[in-house]
Design an enzyme around this catalytic site. Structure first.
Site, PDB file in Angstrom:
ATOM      1  N   GLY A 641       0.743  -1.045   0.035  1.00 25.26           N
ATOM      2  CA  GLY A 641       0.072   0.080  -0.211  1.00 25.26           C
ATOM      3  C   GLY A 641       0.729   1.228   0.010  1.00 25.26           C
ATOM      4  O   GLY A 641       2.057   1.114  -0.370  1.00 25.26           O
ATOM      5  N   GLY A 642       0.479   2.488   0.290  1.00 20.53           N
ATOM      6  CA  GLY A 642       1.116   3.753   0.340  1.00 20.53           C
ATOM      7  C   GLY A 642       2.183   3.646   1.450  1.00 20.53           C
ATOM      8  O   GLY A 642       3.166   4.225   1.098  1.00 20.53           O
ATOM      9  N   TYR A 643       2.068   2.912   2.381  1.00 22.80           N
ATOM     10  CA  TYR A 643       2.996   2.680   3.443  1.00 22.80           C
ATOM     11  C   TYR A 643       4.380   1.941   2.778  1.00 22.80           C
ATOM     12  O   TYR A 643       5.553   2.089   3.203  1.00 22.80           O
ATOM     13  CB  TYR A 643       2.359   2.260   4.615  1.00 22.80           C
ATOM     14  CG  TYR A 643       3.397   2.033   6.154  1.00 22.80           C
ATOM     15  CD1 TYR A 643       3.732   2.985   6.775  1.00 22.80           C
ATOM     16  CD2 TYR A 643       4.410   0.862   6.104  1.00 22.80           C
ATOM     17  CE1 TYR A 643       4.575   2.981   7.705  1.00 22.80           C
ATOM     18  CE2 TYR A 643       5.189   0.869   7.308  1.00 22.80           C
ATOM     19  CZ  TYR A 643       5.267   1.914   7.964  1.00 22.80           C
ATOM     20  OH  TYR A 643       6.190   1.825   9.125  1.00 22.80           O
ATOM     21  N   GLY A 644       4.178   0.784   2.160  1.00 26.09           N
ATOM     22  CA  GLY A 644       5.057  -0.260   1.868  1.00 26.09           C
ATOM     23  C   GLY A 644       4.645  -1.486   1.547  1.00 26.09           C
ATOM     24  O   GLY A 644       3.503  -1.563   1.249  1.00 26.09           O
ATOM     25  N   LYS A 645       5.385  -2.439   1.701  1.00 27.21           N
ATOM     26  CA  LYS A 645       5.044  -3.915   1.590  1.00 27.21           C
ATOM     27  C   LYS A 645       4.907  -4.468   3.052  1.00 27.21           C
ATOM     28  O   LYS A 645       5.567  -4.236   3.996  1.00 27.21           O
ATOM     29  CB  LYS A 645       5.921  -4.471   0.746  1.00 27.21           C
ATOM     30  CG  LYS A 645       5.875  -3.878  -0.688  1.00 27.21           C
ATOM     31  CD  LYS A 645       7.039  -4.725  -1.509  1.00 27.21           C
ATOM     32  CE  LYS A 645       6.866  -4.135  -3.173  1.00 27.21           C
ATOM     33  NZ  LYS A 645       7.845  -4.773  -3.838  1.00 27.21           N
ATOM     34  N   VAL A 646       3.991  -5.548   2.945  1.00 27.66           N
ATOM     35  CA  VAL A 646       4.001  -6.238   4.039  1.00 27.66           C
ATOM     36  C   VAL A 646       4.159  -7.748   3.795  1.00 27.66           C
ATOM     37  O   VAL A 646       3.927  -8.214   2.606  1.00 27.66           O
ATOM     38  CB  VAL A 646       2.305  -6.453   4.491  1.00 27.66           C
ATOM     39  CG1 VAL A 646       2.288  -7.018   5.669  1.00 27.66           C
ATOM     40  CG2 VAL A 646       2.161  -4.719   4.610  1.00 27.66           C
ATOM     41  N   LYS A 660       5.548  -5.336   8.615  1.00 34.60           N
ATOM     42  CA  LYS A 660       5.124  -4.013   7.807  1.00 34.60           C
ATOM     43  C   LYS A 660       6.424  -3.250   7.571  1.00 34.60           C
ATOM     44  O   LYS A 660       6.848  -2.715   8.409  1.00 34.60           O
ATOM     45  CB  LYS A 660       3.812  -3.400   8.414  1.00 34.60           C
ATOM     46  CG  LYS A 660       3.471  -1.982   7.690  1.00 34.60           C
ATOM     47  CD  LYS A 660       2.054  -1.652   8.281  1.00 34.60           C
ATOM     48  CE  LYS A 660       1.909  -0.291   8.461  1.00 34.60           C
ATOM     49  NZ  LYS A 660       0.640   0.152   9.210  1.00 34.60           N
ATOM     50  N   ASP A 755      -8.078   7.892  13.377  1.00 34.31           N
ATOM     51  CA  ASP A 755      -8.126   7.378  11.890  1.00 34.31           C
ATOM     52  C   ASP A 755      -8.735   5.986  11.750  1.00 34.31           C
ATOM     53  O   ASP A 755      -8.628   5.308  11.016  1.00 34.31           O
ATOM     54  CB  ASP A 755      -6.617   7.092  11.185  1.00 34.31           C
ATOM     55  CG  ASP A 755      -6.428   7.081   9.809  1.00 34.31           C
ATOM     56  OD1 ASP A 755      -7.616   7.510   9.207  1.00 34.31           O
ATOM     57  OD2 ASP A 755      -5.661   6.604   9.172  1.00 34.31           O
TER      58      ASP A 755
END
Length: 961
Positions: A641-646, A660, A755
């Site tokens: 996602g926008g944060y990175g990979k999991v 994460k 959030d």
């Protein structure tokens, strides 16, 4: 002579000392100095030091002494781009957008930037051909060269850029055919991973045969306003990922391919202004179509196509000069989302019947030059209707009607209101800030939305959402965005004049301008759904906060030399001691790092100042996590996602975990990263995701969570093959509410999540909900006050309007967000979809007198229709609407929400206890993707920038549009 030798020796020593302490590679220093020679209005900080990395030159970012990013958007650079640009061998990001004073040819040496991933030259004045050497930039994923003066052909070598997902060459003077690969040459048909083809507004010729194939994953194809010929390629019908297709204003001939009906995800179809013939295309299968324009072609004469009467998603339909005849059916005016109908220059006859249940959204009906002899118009219709050129306007009883006047076709579009500022006025070079009614120097520009999914410019809701998203996602003060001059251009682009105001003072500083400019030009900023793809052209900003006269250094070269000579002897005397102390300090730090896993925490500048205070979570070394993921192998990746990979991993001992891993451009600041670690390590509840540990080493930010196997609530509401009945949804709502109630009332001190959304609610193996993602959470330190004054952060669609307006955060802000989640549970819809806000949709639809569906038959998820007649369903709707009340004081507490949902479960004859193990039914063979693969990125105001509380980032990364 002896004195001269001594002086020479001193200068040699000084040069050696400079080389010893300079943080920047000499090659990059020389290249920057060469650029300076060809530029005017470069940042003044570039003259204050010869060490770009050590002195942190504005717009320059480094990693290990090498320049990796140049972000210089909108700063009024003038001049040409030197060949020395090719010397930045580690450069990954180059953004020179919206500097209209940058002109001349693009040097071929740009092809030497083998590490470049992002090249943005939009809104400059570059001329000449686009160099073939661009094909050497094999790492390039984002290429935006629109709105220049490039001429000549599109280089065939661009087809070698296998990693490219965004390609924008629009608004230039490019000519010739689109390159197609052959045995001896590459072509754009090789770009099978690219999602965006933007070639509008050039002079391209030839046909598109051979360009498209089923292996492509294109979402936007924009070739409008060129001189392309030949048939529309049938291969287009095989690219089922397409959402926007614009081929208008070319010279295409022949029939529209019948397999265009395969494009079931298409939102916009525009074939206007060509020479198409044959039968009008059948679009009845395109059930997501919002905008269609088939005007000004040469189709066979026909009655109005039936798909115009059945596609409920249509917002705008235009078939001017389409050879249509017969009477216009009344049904077309009752389509629920229809806003605009343009059917000029056809042969419609008979009576125009616009009576009955005319949709309220309909604002514009243009029927110029037809054969309509009579008209029945309901009095409730207050939109535009143009009947000029029809026989009905010759009828003495109707000719005086304003419907027979062309002047009433003018539309008064939305403008941000400043009426609350009274009669305040500003000087000619300043503007009124709607947030505080003060005068300031705004950052101004124009946003061009190439294919919006709506046509009504008087719908305030659309543009209020746009204002809110701009201020939130660009990290500005709420309300500090002014929109004006909103109109459709002759090319059917929605143009919006934007003024952005600084959060403090009257001016932006240079780093703020380059950050905002990059977010807009790199597509990091995402507009609300429905606005479509966009590009941004800014006015050069010249009123920088703290800028000195002329942007030049105040210290003369002679003075600098004198000071250097005077200090030389002192520097020589202390050099040995300084070097020794530096080595000792480094050795001490290394020894500390071997015994203290948090030794690296405070290295970055502007950090939080100390390692996190943990309760139960542990530190993982980078090597530990690298080993258990097999060096972060792709087959261990379970989401991104926008944060990175999991990554899924198994720790030593057999524990399943989800790791994460942040990507460089998506890392949180140390404060937010530390905040999430501390909060997650100190809260323990069955409905909150458990943090096992973290890694903050070797420039990495990784969080190690318990593995939650069944994805997000959002995914389970939308994915095919997953069935959530009413009772199961109640249990999910109850568990989520319990987790939030724990944070608000039992955590010490209380915590506001800030959030809450359906993608932050995970479902475990028994589909028990767990609230996740505490990166934005806040401790309630002052319970007497009852709120916290804080910069607005959160996700659009879930954001408490009172919090947004007042910046006063309280637990009731979480209650509002949870209310939106409840409406998602009821409807299965996104909070904002096609410009419509779920809260408003429910408010308008609820009908207490409807004993079957409570007025919600068209909104409620079909999977739970059977529950709609129950008292529990009604109470759940009422409770959700109480949670999203605009006034925080009228919203219930989360504890009250828990009790209410428990009562609903009891009324259904079900247990609300924690021991329930609900099994969910899966229909068909569809599989559930892991939750961490959901939309991780939120509309955080600082999500893409380096702020005062974040350390400088070693890299930047755009987020995919």
């Amino acid at each position: 002579m002896k004195a001269l030798s001594i002086l020479l020796l001193i200068f040699m020593i000084l040069a050696s000392l400079r080389a010893l302490f300079c943080d920047t590679d000499p090659q990059d220093v020389a290249a920057l100095q060469s650029l300076i020679k060809g530029w005017q209005n470069f940042p003044s900080s570039w003259e204050a030091s010869n060490d770009p990395c050590g002195a942190q030159w504005d717009g320059i970012m480094c990693n290990n002494g090498r320049v990796i990013s140049m972000r210089l958007s909108s700063i009024n650079l003038q001049g040409t781009l030197s060949n020395s640009i090719g010397q930045f061998s580690e450069l990954a990001y180059l953004d020179l957008s919206s500097n209209s004073g940058l002109s001349g040819p693009l040097p071929t040496s740009i092809g030497n930037l083998r590490q470049l991933t992002t090249l943005i030259l939009a809104g400059c004045s570059f001329t000449g051909g686009i160099p073939e050497e661009l094909g050497n930039l094999v790492q390039l994923s984002f290429l935006a060269m629109n709105s220049n003066r490039f001429t000549g052909r599109i280089p065939a070598s661009i087809g070698l850029l296998n990693n490219l997902f965004w390609l924008d060459l629009s608004e230039n003077q490019l000519s010739g055919p689109v390159p197609i690969s052959s045995a001896t040459s590459p072509g754009l048909d090789l770009l099978t991973h690219t999602k965006h083809f933007h070639f509008s507004g050039n002079q391209l010729t030839g046909n598109l045969n051979g360009l498209f194939s089923p292996s492509m994953r294109l979402e936007h194809i924009l070739f409008d306003n060129n001189q392309l010929t030949g048939p529309i390629p049938a291969e287009l019908g095989s690219i089922t990922t397409l959402q926007i297709l614009r081929l208008d204003n070319n010279k295409f001939t022949g029939a529209v391919p019948t397999n265009i009906s395969n494009l079931v995800d298409l939102n916009v179809l525009n074939f206007a202004g060509n020479q198409l013939r044959g039968t009008m295309p059948d679009l009845s299968t395109l059930t997501k179509l919002n905008v269609v324009d088939l005007s000004n072609n040469s189709f066979d004469p026909s009655a109005i196509p039936t798909w115009m009467l059945t596609l409920k998603t249509l917002a705008s339909v235009a078939i001017a000069s389409g050879g249509l005849y017969g009477q216009i059916p009344n049904r077309i005016f009752t389509l629920p989302g229809l806003q605009q109908v343009i059917l000029s220059n056809n042969a419609f006859n008979g009576t125009l019947n616009m009576t009955g249940n005319i949709t309220q959204q309909l604002q514009r009906v243009i029927l110029l030059n037809n054969r309509i002899v009579a008209a029945k118009i309901t009095q409730s219709y207050n939109g535009i209707l143009v009947l000029v050129g029809n026989p009905v306007c010759l009828d003495p009883e109707f000719s005086s009607s304003h419907f027979c006047s062309i002047q009433q076709d003018s539309i008064i579009s939305y403008t941000t209101s400043v009426t609350h500022c009274g009669s305040t006025s500003c000087s000619s070079d300043q503007s009124l800030d709607p947030a505080n009614c003060g005068c300031a120097y705004p950052y101004m520009g124009r946003v061009f939305f190439r294919s919006p999914l709506f046509a009504d410019l008087r719908n305030n809701e659309h543009f209020q959402l746009l204002e809110a998203s701009l201020s939130t996602e660009l990290g500005l003060q709420p309300g500090s965005v002014f929109l004006s001059d909103i109109h459709f251009t002759s090319d059917d682009y929605l143009q919006v004049q934007v003024r952005l105001f600084p959060s403090t003072g009257t001016s932006f500083n240079l780093s703020e301008i380059t950050r905002i400019g990059f977010d807009l030009s790199n597509q990091t900023y995402k507009p609300p759904q429905g606005f479509g793809p966009y590009y941004f052209v800014a006015d050069p900003y010249v009123h920088f906060a703290g800028a000195d006269d002329g942007g030049k250094s105040q210290v003369s070269t002679g003075a600098v030399a004198g000071i250097a000579v005077a200090c030389g002897l002192i520097l020589i005397a202390v050099t040995s001691g300084a070097i020794f102390a530096l080595l000792q300090k480094r050795r001490s730090r290394e020894l500390s790092g071997q015994t203290n896993p948090f030794a690296s925490w405070g290295i970055a500048k502007k950090d939080s100042g100390g390692a996190p205070q943990l309760k139960g979570a542990r530190f993982f070394s980078f090597d530990e996590l690298k080993n258990c993921t097999n060096n972060f192998a792709e087959n261990n990746e379970i989401g991104s996602g926008g944060y990175g990979k999991v990554y899924k991993a198994i720790l030593v001992g057999g524990t399943n975990v989800a790791i994460k891993r942040a990507e460089y451009g998506s890392k949180q600041g140390a404060v937010e990263f530390k905040n999430e670690i501390e909060l997650l390590s100190r809260v323990h509840h069955k409905n909150l995701v458990s943090l096992i540990g973290f890694c903050y080493e070797q420039g990495e930010q990784m969080l190690v969570y318990e593995y939650v196997s069944n994805g997000t609530l959002r995914h389970n509401l939308q994915a095919r093959g997953i069935y959530l009945d009413w009772k199961k949804r109640l249990r999910i709502a109850l568990g989520s509410a319990r987790g939030l109630a724990y944070l608000h009332e039992l955590a010490d001190p209380p915590i506001i999540h800030r959030d809450v959304k359906s993608t932050n609610i995970l479902l475990d193996g028994n589909f028990k909900p767990k609230v996740a993602d505490f990166g934005l959470s806040k401790l309630v330190a002052d319970t007497e006050k009852g709120h916290i004054s804080t910069q607005v952060k959160g996700t659009l669609g879930y954001l408490d309007p009172e919090y947004y307006m007042t910046q006063q955060l309280s637990e009731k802000s979480d209650v509002y967000s949870f209310g939106v989640v409840m409406l998602e549970i009821l409807s299965g819809r996104l909070p904002i979809s096609k410009g419509r806000y779920i809260v408003r949709e429910f408010r308008m639809a609820i009908n207490p007198n409807d004993h079957n569906y409570y007025g919600l038959q068209g909104i409620v998820d079909p999977a739970i229709h059977d529950a709609a007649h129950t008292a529990g369903f009604r109470r759940f709707v009422q409770l959700a609407m109480e949670c999203v009340d605009e006034s925080a004081s009228r919203r219930p507490t989360m504890n009250s929400v828990v009790k209410e949902i428990e009562a609903m479960l009891h009324s259904e004859g079900l247990s609300s206890g924690s021991s329930s193990t609900v099994e969910f039914e899966h229909v068909g063979t569809a599989s559930t993707s892991h939750l961490y693969s959901g939309q991780v990125a939120t509309a955080r105001s600082n999500s893409s920038s380096s702020t005062a509380e974040e350390p400088p980032r070693p890299e930047l990364k755009h987020s995919e549009p």
